[in-house]
Design a protein around this motif. Structure first.
Motif, mmCIF file in Angstrom:
data_model
loop_
_atom_site.group_PDB
_atom_site.id
_atom_site.type_symbol
_atom_site.label_atom_id
_atom_site.label_comp_id
_atom_site.label_asym_id
_atom_site.label_seq_id
_atom_site.Cartn_x
_atom_site.Cartn_y
_atom_site.Cartn_z
ATOM 1 N N ARG A 116 28.967 25.760 -8.206
ATOM 2 C CA ARG A 116 29.998 26.795 -8.195
ATOM 3 C C ARG A 116 30.976 26.641 -7.038
ATOM 4 O O ARG A 116 32.168 26.880 -7.171
ATOM 5 C CB ARG A 116 29.356 28.186 -8.106
ATOM 6 N N GLN A 117 30.428 26.268 -5.846
ATOM 7 C CA GLN A 117 31.270 26.261 -4.650
ATOM 8 C C GLN A 117 30.635 25.405 -3.565
ATOM 9 O O GLN A 117 29.418 25.257 -3.486
ATOM 10 C CB GLN A 117 31.433 27.700 -4.137
ATOM 11 N N LYS A 153 17.346 31.098 -2.346
ATOM 12 C CA LYS A 153 17.604 31.725 -3.642
ATOM 13 C C LYS A 153 18.369 33.037 -3.480
ATOM 14 O O LYS A 153 18.502 33.571 -2.389
ATOM 15 C CB LYS A 153 16.282 31.978 -4.373
ATOM 16 N N ASP A 154 18.781 33.546 -4.645
ATOM 17 C CA ASP A 154 19.472 34.855 -4.719
ATOM 18 C C ASP A 154 20.672 34.957 -3.791
ATOM 19 O O ASP A 154 20.634 35.730 -2.835
ATOM 20 C CB ASP A 154 18.486 35.995 -4.431
ATOM 21 N N PRO A 155 21.736 34.219 -3.985
ATOM 22 C CA PRO A 155 21.946 33.277 -5.088
ATOM 23 C C PRO A 155 21.394 31.891 -4.774
ATOM 24 O O PRO A 155 21.105 31.585 -3.611
ATOM 25 C CB PRO A 155 23.470 33.241 -5.210
ATOM 26 N N LEU A 201 22.796 17.235 -9.792
ATOM 27 C CA LEU A 201 22.417 16.704 -11.099
ATOM 28 C C LEU A 201 21.693 17.757 -11.925
ATOM 29 O O LEU A 201 21.198 18.754 -11.378
ATOM 30 C CB LEU A 201 21.493 15.485 -10.914
ATOM 31 N N PRO A 202 21.593 17.560 -13.251
ATOM 32 C CA PRO A 202 20.787 18.479 -14.061
ATOM 33 C C PRO A 202 19.333 18.415 -13.619
ATOM 34 O O PRO A 202 18.840 17.357 -13.220
ATOM 35 C CB PRO A 202 20.956 17.948 -15.481
ATOM 36 N N ALA A 204 21.233 27.517 -11.222
ATOM 37 C CA ALA A 204 19.775 27.425 -11.158
ATOM 38 C C ALA A 204 19.235 26.142 -11.787
ATOM 39 O O ALA A 204 18.179 25.640 -11.401
ATOM 40 C CB ALA A 204 19.139 28.644 -11.823
ATOM 41 N N ILE A 205 19.950 25.587 -12.770
ATOM 42 C CA ILE A 205 19.431 24.412 -13.470
ATOM 43 C C ILE A 205 19.724 23.106 -12.732
ATOM 44 O O ILE A 205 19.345 22.031 -13.197
ATOM 45 C CB ILE A 205 20.024 24.327 -14.898
#
Length: 513
Positions: free
Chosen positions: A198-199, A167-169, A238-239, A218-219
């Protein structure tokens, strides 16, 4: 008036005998420590001579010195260190059978030793067992759909895949091993304009592992599976269902079900559980100290490469790895070619409330042929070689002789010696595993001014001998400095994982406390 580092170090070593007995086995521990230090000094003397001038009897004398450590008592943290040294010395004398026997004894008697994995690899190597053939990661591509992103990693060979997250990011990583990254993919990144991803990034994580990193939103949730003919890894972003638990930790992809597993902190190699481990503390903030700087150049190699330049570059690379892969905050004592007093460096770490302090240096020897890596933690010593290293690194100290008593107290009353030693073990093990690292010179102790007063586990890593022309040429190449940084990161990661089975704590959590 500046302090004479050798004089003070010698006085500090004498002062240990005045310390009160803190445990029933303290006399045996001290006796084993003295035997280990003596064996190290004996080996150092042998290493200073050309290989052709060393006799078999001299090697056996050093081996017997290390064996004495185990004879005094096998129940100290010096035992497996001694066995590793014995195996190395047997190998240098072409006695592979003796080295294999010693390493097997180490694995059997000390199964929790941080040297266990390396010992198993060395046994295979000395036995003539070829290493597994690495697969080749030679292409990565992706497709966007309305509610998903599919990433395909082309890889050949018999490899395994393991997935984890951080996490973070928010990011998910997939480790592929044993594998090598195709040269055309080194440093590659793929920006993705998606509400889920994102990447995509890829890199050679260690000598046998390729890591694919997905910077996810995050989702998002990530699933992975393999396909054959041709061999490829399929990663679907995936979501994330509203009630689905987030995958935590590292798990085998094939057939694994997402499950959060929390593992208590491991005991140290000596079998003890320090307060750090008993309280379940984790790694949130790291201070990295690039040695020397400004007018203090450190050692300058024969080819003109300065220690201060080398260690700053490695420190920056290590910072990026820790922030990217562990999600921990990193503070640098210096981020440019500036001079920072030795005494100020641990003060910075204390002010930042850091959980770890790493001081990076390059070693030096009057004997050009000497190579290898070694890691120090703060403690007393009577080793001539360790005192000489401390003298060189302490040269810019502003401490004066009247401060001796205060320095002794700060070292003797430190509560982090055990954790620092444990961190040093992981760090040295990782550095020595790096291809081309040279001799594993082991974990040592010395009164370094740069480590005095630190309120957290702290070590000084000597990443190479810049006085060695071969090492100097090696570290001038950016990819080799990256390899050094990655080995240091592996030491940090391994130590962090020994604290608990969950991911490192977020800095924000610490601030809120």
């Amino acid at each position: 008036m500046k302090i004479n580092a050798v004089l003070i170090a010698a006085l500090l070593s004498i002062s240990t005998f005045a310390a009160p007995q803190q445990a029933q086995n303290a006399p045996l521990l001290e006796k084993a420590r003295q035997a280990y230090v003596s064996a190290q000094a004996l080996e150092a003397s042998l290493d200073e001579r050309p290989e052709n001038d060393r006799s078999r009897d001299e090697y056996l004398k050093v081996i017997n010195a290390y064996q004495r450590v185990l004879v005094i008592t096998p129940h100290t943290a010096y035992a497996d260190d001694s066995l590793v040294a014995i195996a190395r010395l047997y190998e240098e004398t072409k006695n592979n059978a003796g080295a294999i026997k010693t390493l097997k004894f180490l694995i059997h008697e000390y199964p929790s030793s941080p040297f266990k994995d390396a010992a198993e690899r060395d046994i295979a190597r000395l036995s003539g067992v070829p290493p597994p053939k690495a697969g080749l990661v030679d292409n990565i591509r992706y497709w966007e759909a309305q509610n998903s992103v599919r990433v395909v990693v082309d890889v050949g060979g018999d490899v395994t895949f393991n997935q984890g997250d951080a996490k973070d990011p928010d990011r998910v990583f997939i480790d592929i091993s044993p594998a090598k990254l195709h040269s055309t993919l080194i440093g590659k990144q793929w920006p993705v304009k998606s509400g889920l991803l994102r990447q995509i990034r890829v890199g050679q994580y260690d000598s046998s592992t390729v890591r694919v990193v997905l910077d996810v939103v995050a989702i998002a949730r990530v699933t992975s599976f393999t396909l054959r003919d041709p061999d490829r890894l399929i990663i679907d972003v995936l979501p994330k269902p509203a009630d689905a638990p987030r995958i935590s930790g590292s798990q085998e992809i094939r057939g694994a079900s997402p499950e959060k597993i929390i593992v208590p902190a491991k005991a140290t190699n000596a079998g003890a559980r320090s307060l750090v481990r008993s309280l379940g503390l984790k790694l949130s903030r790291v201070v990295i100290d690039a040695g020397h700087g400004g007018h203090d150049t450190g050692t300058i190699g024969k080819g003109g490469y300065a220690e201060k330049e080398l260690v700053l570059d490695v420190a920056r690379r290590l910072k990026d790895l820790i922030e990217t892969e562990l999600g921990a905050e990193v503070v640098m004592t210096r981020s440019d070619d500036s001079f920072v007093p030795l005494e100020s460096r641990t003060a910075i770490a204390n002010q930042q409330q850091a959980d770890m302090f790493i001081s990076i240096h390059a070693n030096s020897s009057a004997v050009r042929a000497v190579r290898g890596v070694e890691t120090y933690f703060l403690n007393f010593t009577s080793s001539r070689e360790a005192l000489e290293t401390a003298s060189r690194e302490n040269a810019t100290s502003e401490r004066s002789i009247h401060e001796l008593q205060d320095l002794v107290k700060k070292i003797m009353l430190r509560e982090k010696v055990d954790e620092s030693r444990e961190l040093a073990r992981f760090m040295n093990h990782a550095m020595a595993a790096r291809k081309g690292s040279g001799t594993d010179r082991g974990v040592k102790q010395a009164p370094f001014v740069v480590l005095i007063g630190a309120n957290m586990p702290s070590i000084l890593a000597e990443v190479c001998f810049i006085s060695n022309p071969q090492d100097e040429k090696f570290v001038k190449a950016p990819q080799n400095r990256q390899a050094i940084a990655e080995s240091l990161f592996e030491g940090v990661r391994s130590y962090a994982e020994s604290l608990s089975g969950t991911k490192t704590a977020k800095t924000q959590d610490k601030i809120q406390e």
